[in-house]
Scaffold this active site. Structure first.
Site, short mmCIF file in Angstrom:
data_model
loop_
_atom_site.label_atom_id
_atom_site.label_comp_id
_atom_site.label_asym_id
_atom_site.label_seq_id
_atom_site.Cartn_x
_atom_site.Cartn_y
_atom_site.Cartn_z
N ASN A 1 16.10 22.49 -10.48
CA ASN A 1 15.35 23.08 -9.36
C ASN A 1 16.34 23.67 -8.37
OD1 ASN A 1 12.54 23.31 -8.21
ND2 ASN A 1 13.65 22.50 -6.45
N VAL B 1 8.56 29.10 -11.82
CA VAL B 1 8.81 29.38 -10.39
C VAL B 1 7.82 30.41 -9.90
CG1 VAL B 1 11.26 28.81 -10.64
CG2 VAL B 1 10.53 31.18 -10.91
N LYS B 2 7.83 30.64 -8.61
CA LYS B 2 6.87 31.58 -8.02
C LYS B 2 7.09 32.98 -8.58
CE LYS B 2 5.43 33.08 -3.45
NZ LYS B 2 4.49 33.94 -4.06
N SER C 1 -2.58 28.00 -18.39
CA SER C 1 -3.75 27.70 -17.56
C SER C 1 -4.18 26.26 -17.72
CB SER C 1 -4.92 28.61 -17.92
OG SER C 1 -6.05 28.25 -17.15
N GLY D 1 -4.11 24.13 -14.60
CA GLY D 1 -3.70 23.38 -13.41
C GLY D 1 -2.81 22.21 -13.78
N LYS E 1 -3.58 36.51 -19.11
CA LYS E 1 -3.75 35.42 -18.13
C LYS E 1 -4.36 35.95 -16.83
CE LYS E 1 -3.44 31.35 -16.20
NZ LYS E 1 -3.38 31.46 -14.78
N HIS F 1 -7.92 36.38 -17.45
CA HIS F 1 -8.51 35.03 -17.46
C HIS F 1 -8.82 34.61 -16.03
CE1 HIS F 1 -7.92 30.75 -16.57
NE2 HIS F 1 -8.50 30.51 -17.73
N ASN F 2 -7.88 34.84 -15.14
CA ASN F 2 -8.11 34.45 -13.75
C ASN F 2 -9.21 35.29 -13.09
OD1 ASN F 2 -5.96 32.76 -14.23
ND2 ASN F 2 -4.96 33.15 -12.29
N GLU G 1 -12.25 33.87 -14.20
CA GLU G 1 -12.37 32.59 -13.47
C GLU G 1 -12.98 32.84 -12.08
OE1 GLU G 1 -8.64 30.27 -13.37
OE2 GLU G 1 -8.81 30.27 -11.18
N ARG H 1 -21.39 67.47 -6.65
CA ARG H 1 -19.97 67.86 -6.74
C ARG H 1 -19.84 69.35 -7.06
NH1 ARG H 1 -16.79 66.41 -10.52
NH2 ARG H 1 -14.85 66.17 -9.41
C1 6PG Z 1 -5.23 28.41 -14.05
C2 6PG Z 1 -5.50 28.86 -12.65
C3 6PG Z 1 -4.21 28.89 -11.89
C4 6PG Z 1 -4.38 28.89 -10.39
C5 6PG Z 1 -4.75 30.21 -9.87
C6 6PG Z 1 -5.72 30.16 -8.74
O1 6PG Z 1 -5.54 29.17 -14.96
O2 6PG Z 1 -4.73 27.30 -14.22
O3 6PG Z 1 -6.07 30.12 -12.64
O4 6PG Z 1 -3.47 29.96 -12.38
O5 6PG Z 1 -5.21 27.90 -9.96
O6 6PG Z 1 -3.54 30.75 -9.43
O7 6PG Z 1 -5.78 31.39 -8.22
P1 6PG Z 1 -6.19 31.71 -6.74
O8 6PG Z 1 -5.26 30.94 -5.84
O9 6PG Z 1 -5.99 33.17 -6.63
O10 6PG Z 1 -7.59 31.26 -6.59
#
Ligand code: 6PG
Length: 495
Positions: free
Chosen positions: A33, A75-76, A129, A131, A184, A187-188, A191, A449
């Site tokens: 880290n 990392v970020k 994905s 969490g 991904k 996917h989000n 989500e 138009r």
């Molecule tokens: C996942 C989540 C994960 C995270 C997101 C939340 O697949 O495990 O999507 O990537 O919880 O970053 O995104 P927001 O903060 O934009 O809601």
């Protein structure tokens, strides 16, 4: 000294959980880290007595790895990823592998892949994905990069990934360079759509007078074994809504501020959709709703300036619960149809060569949108890989056809009671638009138009012939009306 199988850089929650997950599957993991305190704490607590080796500089980290070296960055996204890649390069040799497991922007991943490939370093950009719990016990993993790079990490990823009900690991090679991170991101986006749709239904129930625990019971029922809505997000809605606030009789959900923050992947989804000309109104509605939620002060002011008074719902509650159930399912199908359409467009634009059925398979377990429903999507694309849209899959088309009135009804009733339902109504309108052979609004705007800007218009065959008029070469014929000339003559535009 024992050499490590893989290194993880970044000892935040996802990095730590992945390290523990890998170790529990028999791998020796080296960790690092940027600030050494985090590594120390991890090694002295969660990682104590495990095959996890703490390192305190990058040279040491790389030195401790078996060759070819495999280093996973947790990392970020953004500059930190570039900084670590830059710093690692001096210690790596051609054939070594860097994996970026954060939520990186896919165009950054394409750029990094290209830059590293020029130096002979393999690169995987992967979605992870699920969490904290997913990372620890089994996430869904979406890796993109060179096939050869994937092969180096395939075994570890298959071991640590979530397993679907049929035992298949929720990981698959997604495609080249940015494909994994793109998938991904979508996917989000999906989500976000799921969360917003559920949120709108819950809010509607609350507005017709139901208490949080009653709503939680409905959600628990909708998460029943064979329920079409059964999914992780419905499950945690049921679970979280019962929690009481601070030992009182109040529910926590009634005290949580109506502000949903976001980190960017939903916005990227919408930006990609705009760039690739793919309508994704439900997902956009979810992002816009989060934006509106963040403007709390404005909403507090506006609620005083413009008091919208709507009648209370007076119909049959139980009937409405049934309607909402099927309405939510249709809205969800519509939202996934939009997300998948975006995946397909990106697949073409960026040569990702995505396989939708296999992506849906990866999403069946471990990830946030996990649901039985994804199995149906896989089946739909397995039996018809060239489906023009998810809504055309016979099982979904049949359900939508039989039940769309319920979504219409839900949106209507919600609006009549003054309850916003931006995502639910966007899902409905998407279905209505995509099944319109002629979109009247588009006919009108095409004419406008041409009227104000001489931009031209196409024509259809006639009142019952919605197909475009083509010339003998099969090209679309284009016309313009001289609106300001006497008699307004129409001419064909030939280029
Ligand atoms: C996942 C989540 C994960 C995270 C997101 C939340 O697949 O495990 O999507 O990537 O919880 O970053 O995104 P927001 O903060 O934009 O809601």
């Amino acid at each position: 000294m024992e050499k490590a199988d893989i290194a993880i850089i970044g000892m935040e929650v996802m990095g730590r959980s992945l390290a523990l997950n890998m170790e529990s599957h028999g791998y020796t993991v080296a960790v690092y880290n940027r600030t050494s305190e985090k590594t120390k704490t991890f090694i002295e607590t969660m990682a104590k007595g495990k095959n996890i080796i703490a390192t305190y500089d990058l040279k040491e980290l790389v030195g401790i790895l078996k060759s070819p070296k495999k280093i996973m960055l947790m990392v970020k996204e953004g500059q930190p990823v570039d900084n670590f890649i830059e710093a690692l390069l001096q210690y790596l040799k051609p054939g070594d592998l860097i994996i970026d497991g954060g939520n990186s922007f896919f165009k950054d991943t394409i750029r990094r892949n290209k830059m590293l490939a020029e130096k002979g370093i393999l690169f995987i950009g992967t979605g992870v994905s699920g969490g904290e719990e997913g990372a620890l016990k089994g996430p869904a993993i979406m890796p993109g990069g060179q096939k050869q790079a994937y092969e180096l990490i395939e075994r570890i990823f298959k071991d640590i990934a979530a397993k679907a009900y049929d035992g298949e690991p929720c990981v698959d090679y997604i495609g080249p360079d940015g494909a994994g991170h793109f998938v991904k991101t979508i996917h989000n986006g999906i989500e976000y759509g799921d969360m917003q749709l559920i949120g709108e239904v819950v809010w509607f129930f609350k507005n017709v007078g139901m208490k949080a625990d009653e709503i939680a019971d409905i959600m628990a029922e909708w998460n029943g074994k064979d329920d079409i809505l059964r999914s992780y997000l419905i499950e945690i809605t049921a679970d979280s809504m019962k929690k009481k606030h601070d030992g009182s009789d109040e529910f926590l959900v009634d005290r949580v501020a109506d502000i949903t923050r976001m980190k960017g992947t939903g916005t990227w989804t919408v930006q990609s959709a705009l760039e690739l000309l793919v309508p994704i109104p439900t997902i956009a509605a979810a992002v816009f709703s989060r934006e509106m939620s963040q403007d709390k002060d404005l909403r507090l002011t506006m609620a005083k300036k413009l008091k919208i008074r709507m009648p209370q719902y007076s119909g049959d509650k139980n009937e409405m619960i049934k309607i909402a159930h099927d309405a939510l399912y249709i809205a969800k199908i519509s939202s996934y149809a939009q997300g998948i359409a975006l995946l397909q467009a990106a697949s073409k634009a960026y040569n990702f060569d995505l396989n939708i059925g296999r992506i849906a398979k990866v999403w069946r377990a471990g990830c946030i949108i996990r649901a039985q429903f994804l199995d149906e999507i896989t089946k739909a694309y397995e039996s018809e890989p060239d489906l023009p849209n998810l809504l055309a899959a016979p099982k979904f088309a049949d359900f939508v056809d039989k039940n769309i009135r319920k979504l219409v009804n839900f949106v209507e009733v919600a609006h009549q009671c003054g309850v916003p339902a931006l995502a639910m109504s966007s899902s409905l309108d998407y279905i209505l638009q995509i099944t319109s052979p002629v979109m009247p609004s588009a006919q009108v705007s095409a004419l406008q138009r041409d009227y104000f800007g001489a931009h031209g218009y196409f024509k259809i065959g006639g009142p019952n012939k919605p197909e475009l008029l083509l010339n003998e070469q099969g090209k679309v014929r284009e016309f313009h009306t001289e609106w300001l000339l006497p008699g307004r003559p129409e001419k064909e535009i030939t280029k």
